[in-house]
Design a protein around this motif. Structure first.
Motif, PDB file in Angstrom:
ATOM      1  N   GLY A 173      -6.084  -1.678  38.014  1.00 28.95           N
ATOM      2  CA  GLY A 173      -4.699  -1.314  37.701  1.00 28.95           C
ATOM      3  C   GLY A 173      -4.075  -0.427  38.758  1.00 28.95           C
ATOM      4  N   SER A 174      -4.883   0.438  39.385  1.00 29.69           N
ATOM      5  CA  SER A 174      -4.331   1.284  40.441  1.00 29.69           C
ATOM      6  C   SER A 174      -4.011   0.459  41.682  1.00 29.69           C
ATOM      7  CB  SER A 174      -5.300   2.422  40.773  1.00 29.69           C
ATOM      8  OG  SER A 174      -6.499   1.924  41.326  1.00 29.69           O
ATOM      9  N   ILE A 175      -4.809  -0.564  41.955  1.00 34.73           N
ATOM     10  CA  ILE A 175      -4.521  -1.464  43.076  1.00 34.73           C
ATOM     11  C   ILE A 175      -3.198  -2.185  42.829  1.00 34.73           C
ATOM     12  CG2 ILE A 175      -5.297  -3.562  44.274  1.00 34.73           C
ATOM     13  CD1 ILE A 175      -8.190  -2.552  43.751  1.00 34.73           C
ATOM     14  N   MET A 176      -3.011  -2.659  41.589  1.00 37.26           N
ATOM     15  CA  MET A 176      -1.737  -3.292  41.227  1.00 37.26           C
ATOM     16  C   MET A 176      -0.567  -2.352  41.470  1.00 37.26           C
ATOM     17  SD  MET A 176      -2.849  -4.929  37.582  1.00 37.26           S
ATOM     18  CE  MET A 176      -1.155  -5.150  37.048  1.00 37.26           C
ATOM     19  N   ALA A 177      -0.716  -1.091  41.035  1.00 36.98           N
ATOM     20  CA  ALA A 177       0.372  -0.123  41.167  1.00 36.98           C
ATOM     21  C   ALA A 177       0.725   0.121  42.626  1.00 36.98           C
ATOM     22  CB  ALA A 177      -0.015   1.185  40.475  1.00 36.98           C
ATOM     23  N   ILE A 178      -0.297   0.211  43.484  1.00 40.38           N
ATOM     24  CA  ILE A 178      -0.048   0.433  44.914  1.00 40.38           C
ATOM     25  C   ILE A 178       0.705  -0.751  45.516  1.00 40.38           C
ATOM     26  CG2 ILE A 178      -1.167   0.629  47.171  1.00 40.38           C
ATOM     27  CD1 ILE A 178      -3.377   2.264  45.690  1.00 40.38           C
ATOM     28  N   PHE A 179       0.243  -1.979  45.220  1.00 42.60           N
ATOM     29  CA  PHE A 179       0.919  -3.166  45.750  1.00 42.60           C
ATOM     30  C   PHE A 179       2.338  -3.288  45.205  1.00 42.60           C
ATOM     31  CE2 PHE A 179      -3.239  -4.656  47.147  1.00 42.60           C
ATOM     32  CZ  PHE A 179      -2.924  -5.377  48.288  1.00 42.60           C
ATOM     33  N   ALA A 180       2.514  -3.009  43.909  1.00 42.87           N
ATOM     34  CA  ALA A 180       3.853  -3.112  43.312  1.00 42.87           C
ATOM     35  C   ALA A 180       4.804  -2.088  43.916  1.00 42.87           C
ATOM     36  CB  ALA A 180       3.768  -2.929  41.802  1.00 42.87           C
ATOM     37  N   THR A 181       4.279  -0.920  44.276  1.00 38.09           N
ATOM     38  CA  THR A 181       5.112   0.152  44.822  1.00 38.09           C
ATOM     39  C   THR A 181       5.435  -0.063  46.295  1.00 38.09           C
ATOM     40  OG1 THR A 181       4.147   1.711  43.253  1.00 38.09           O
ATOM     41  CG2 THR A 181       5.276   2.648  45.165  1.00 38.09           C
ATOM     42  N   TYR A 182       4.432  -0.450  47.076  1.00 39.45           N
ATOM     43  CA  TYR A 182       4.604  -0.488  48.526  1.00 39.45           C
ATOM     44  C   TYR A 182       4.707  -1.891  49.121  1.00 39.45           C
ATOM     45  CZ  TYR A 182       3.500   4.449  48.244  1.00 39.45           C
ATOM     46  OH  TYR A 182       3.513   5.771  47.932  1.00 39.45           O
ATOM     47  N   GLY A 183       4.378  -2.914  48.355  1.00 43.42           N
ATOM     48  CA  GLY A 183       4.431  -4.271  48.878  1.00 43.42           C
ATOM     49  C   GLY A 183       5.825  -4.867  48.811  1.00 43.42           C
ATOM     50  N   ASP A 184       6.143  -5.706  49.767  1.00 38.52           N
ATOM     51  CA  ASP A 184       7.427  -6.417  49.778  1.00 38.52           C
ATOM     52  C   ASP A 184       7.166  -7.908  49.872  1.00 38.52           C
ATOM     53  OD1 ASP A 184       9.579  -4.431  49.733  1.00 38.52           O
ATOM     54  OD2 ASP A 184       8.686  -3.719  51.606  1.00 38.52           O
ATOM     55  N   GLU A 185       8.062  -8.692  49.311  1.00 38.37           N
ATOM     56  CA  GLU A 185       7.889 -10.146  49.272  1.00 38.37           C
ATOM     57  C   GLU A 185       7.754 -10.742  50.670  1.00 38.37           C
ATOM     58  OE1 GLU A 185       7.425 -13.952  47.658  1.00 38.37           O
ATOM     59  OE2 GLU A 185       7.194 -11.968  46.773  1.00 38.37           O
ATOM     60  N   TYR A 186       8.457 -10.172  51.657  1.00 41.25           N
ATOM     61  CA  TYR A 186       8.379 -10.740  53.013  1.00 41.25           C
ATOM     62  C   TYR A 186       6.963 -10.624  53.594  1.00 41.25           C
ATOM     63  CZ  TYR A 186       8.460  -6.070  55.148  1.00 41.25           C
ATOM     64  OH  TYR A 186       8.154  -4.786  55.532  1.00 41.25           O
ATOM     65  N   GLU A 187       6.157  -9.710  53.068  1.00 43.86           N
ATOM     66  CA  GLU A 187       4.794  -9.554  53.563  1.00 43.86           C
ATOM     67  C   GLU A 187       3.851 -10.626  53.019  1.00 43.86           C
ATOM     68  OE1 GLU A 187       4.135  -4.867  54.141  1.00 43.86           O
ATOM     69  OE2 GLU A 187       4.684  -5.456  52.098  1.00 43.86           O
ATOM     70  N   ARG A 188       4.336 -11.417  52.093  1.00 49.76           N
ATOM     71  CA  ARG A 188       3.500 -12.454  51.497  1.00 49.76           C
ATOM     72  C   ARG A 188       3.043 -13.489  52.525  1.00 49.76           C
ATOM     73  NH1 ARG A 188       5.575 -16.835  47.099  1.00 49.76           N
ATOM     74  NH2 ARG A 188       3.586 -17.851  46.755  1.00 49.76           N
ATOM     75  N   ILE A 189       3.759 -13.608  53.625  1.00 48.87           N
ATOM     76  CA  ILE A 189       3.384 -14.553  54.674  1.00 48.87           C
ATOM     77  C   ILE A 189       1.972 -14.258  55.181  1.00 48.87           C
ATOM     78  CG2 ILE A 189       4.334 -13.198  56.591  1.00 48.87           C
ATOM     79  CD1 ILE A 189       4.583 -17.027  56.174  1.00 48.87           C
ATOM     80  N   ASP A 190       1.529 -12.998  55.022  1.00 48.40           N
ATOM     81  CA  ASP A 190       0.184 -12.609  55.464  1.00 48.40           C
ATOM     82  C   ASP A 190      -0.896 -12.964  54.442  1.00 48.40           C
ATOM     83  OD1 ASP A 190       1.208 -11.475  57.826  1.00 48.40           O
ATOM     84  OD2 ASP A 190       1.686  -9.613  56.777  1.00 48.40           O
ATOM     85  N   ILE A 191      -0.480 -13.547  53.306  1.00 45.63           N
ATOM     86  CA  ILE A 191      -1.447 -13.948  52.271  1.00 45.63           C
ATOM     87  C   ILE A 191      -1.258 -15.445  52.001  1.00 45.63           C
ATOM     88  CG2 ILE A 191      -2.459 -13.314  50.040  1.00 45.63           C
ATOM     89  CD1 ILE A 191      -0.612 -10.868  50.034  1.00 45.63           C
ATOM     90  N   PRO A 192      -1.707 -16.319  52.920  1.00 44.94           N
ATOM     91  CA  PRO A 192      -1.440 -17.746  52.800  1.00 44.94           C
ATOM     92  C   PRO A 192      -1.978 -18.349  51.503  1.00 44.94           C
ATOM     93  CG  PRO A 192      -2.672 -17.279  54.830  1.00 44.94           C
ATOM     94  CD  PRO A 192      -2.427 -15.983  54.137  1.00 44.94           C
ATOM     95  N   SER A 193      -3.009 -17.742  50.929  1.00 45.75           N
ATOM     96  CA  SER A 193      -3.596 -18.306  49.710  1.00 45.75           C
ATOM     97  C   SER A 193      -2.620 -18.318  48.537  1.00 45.75           C
ATOM     98  CB  SER A 193      -4.844 -17.506  49.319  1.00 45.75           C
ATOM     99  OG  SER A 193      -4.514 -16.157  49.052  1.00 45.75           O
ATOM    100  N   THR A 194      -1.577 -17.506  48.614  1.00 44.26           N
ATOM    101  CA  THR A 194      -0.638 -17.434  47.481  1.00 44.26           C
ATOM    102  C   THR A 194       0.354 -18.595  47.459  1.00 44.26           C
ATOM    103  OG1 THR A 194       0.962 -16.044  48.668  1.00 44.26           O
ATOM    104  CG2 THR A 194      -0.801 -14.919  47.461  1.00 44.26           C
ATOM    105  N   TYR A 195       0.327 -19.432  48.492  1.00 46.14           N
ATOM    106  CA  TYR A 195       1.286 -20.527  48.581  1.00 46.14           C
ATOM    107  C   TYR A 195       0.773 -21.853  48.067  1.00 46.14           C
ATOM    108  CZ  TYR A 195       4.340 -17.625  51.457  1.00 46.14           C
ATOM    109  OH  TYR A 195       5.159 -16.629  51.915  1.00 46.14           O
ATOM    110  N   ASN A 196      -0.504 -21.921  47.709  1.00 49.88           N
ATOM    111  CA  ASN A 196      -1.036 -23.238  47.341  1.00 49.88           C
ATOM    112  C   ASN A 196      -1.929 -23.159  46.105  1.00 49.88           C
ATOM    113  OD1 ASN A 196      -3.518 -22.148  48.326  1.00 49.88           O
ATOM    114  ND2 ASN A 196      -3.035 -22.868  50.389  1.00 49.88           N
ATOM    115  N   ASN A 197      -2.259 -24.294  45.587  1.00 50.91           N
ATOM    116  CA  ASN A 197      -3.262 -24.485  44.514  1.00 50.91           C
ATOM    117  C   ASN A 197      -3.020 -23.819  43.157  1.00 50.91           C
ATOM    118  OD1 ASN A 197      -4.854 -25.984  46.339  1.00 50.91           O
ATOM    119  ND2 ASN A 197      -5.719 -24.102  47.149  1.00 50.91           N
ATOM    120  N   PRO A 198      -1.905 -23.791  42.564  1.00 42.56           N
ATOM    121  CA  PRO A 198      -0.541 -24.116  43.021  1.00 42.56           C
ATOM    122  C   PRO A 198       0.145 -22.878  43.604  1.00 42.56           C
ATOM    123  CG  PRO A 198      -0.521 -23.668  40.696  1.00 42.56           C
ATOM    124  CD  PRO A 198      -1.951 -23.509  41.128  1.00 42.56           C
ATOM    125  N   ASP A 199       1.361 -23.062  44.118  1.00 43.09           N
ATOM    126  CA  ASP A 199       2.154 -21.951  44.643  1.00 43.09           C
ATOM    127  C   ASP A 199       2.378 -20.935  43.526  1.00 43.09           C
ATOM    128  OD1 ASP A 199       4.058 -20.261  45.700  1.00 43.09           O
ATOM    129  OD2 ASP A 199       5.267 -21.850  46.569  1.00 43.09           O
TER     130      ASP A 199
END
Length: 201
Positions: A173-199
């Motif tokens: 849950g703390s990992i989720m909170a950190i990503f939710a607070t500091y992560g931005d959608e444009y950074e998703r390009i660095d996580i290619p696995s999130t685009y497939n199987n399914p998107d």
């Protein structure tokens, strides 16, 4: 008349200063100054595709509802209160919104004057697959963001100050909170696995 107005303004200034000083000296938010209660249970905040079965096949999903519980300070009458959206731990594999120590934490923070929203979220991944682990984290962050949007939309109902809205959790849950607070959608390009199987959207 002029002096009466001056005296009135001076009296109002002194009273407002004393009130501000009293608020600063309050132990609210630090110590337990209220009793607390779970005021709402199992309220659906999100619906999403969740993995089924052994979680080995990413396309094997069903549409599931995810709920939260609300904990509030009893007898608190301020107009707007800070809030915490809280996620349990369990390695993105197990757990729920009332497991130990989550339930106790939520009560304790409500006693200090916070409104706490404890959430369930999507679990499960293929433990032999790094992309599956990445996708599990991404799904959970999507769920926390959905919970934050829900709290903002319901802020008036719970007297929440949306300028004082915190994400928190233990372990996963703390990992989720950190990503939710500091992560931005444009950074998703660095996580290619999130685009497939399914998107993951």
């Amino acid at each position: 008349m002029f002096w009466r107005l001056i005296c009135l303004f001076l009296a109002l200034y002194v009273l407002s200063t004393l009130d501000a000083k009293a608020q600063c000296n309050s132990s609210r938010y630090l110590d337990s100054v209220f009793t607390s209660a779970r005021t709402l249970e199992n309220r659906v905040y999100n619906q999403a595709h969740a993995l089924q079965g052994t979680c080995a096949i990413e396309a094997n999903t069903s549409f599931e509802a995810y709920a939260l519980d609300v904990y509030e300070p009893t007898g608190d009458n301020i107009a707007r209160r800070p809030a915490i959206v809280y996620a349990h731990g369990g390695g993105f594999l197990i757990g729920n919104k009332r497991m130990i120590p989550v339930d106790q934490y939520c009560y304790k923070m409500a006693e200090r004057g916070f409104v706490v929203f404890s959430i369930d979220y999507r679990l499960c991944f293929n433990t032999a697959s790094t992309p599956s682990i990445e996708r599990a984290v991404y799904r959970s962050v999507q769920d926390m963001n959905a919970a934050i949007r829900w709290v903002k939309a319901k802020a008036d109902s719970f007297r929440v100050d949306t300028n004082l809205l915190f994400a928190g959790g233990n372990s996963a849950g703390s990992i989720m909170a950190i990503f939710a607070t500091y992560g931005d959608e444009y950074e998703r390009i660095d996580i290619p696995s999130t685009y497939n199987n399914p998107d993951l959207g």
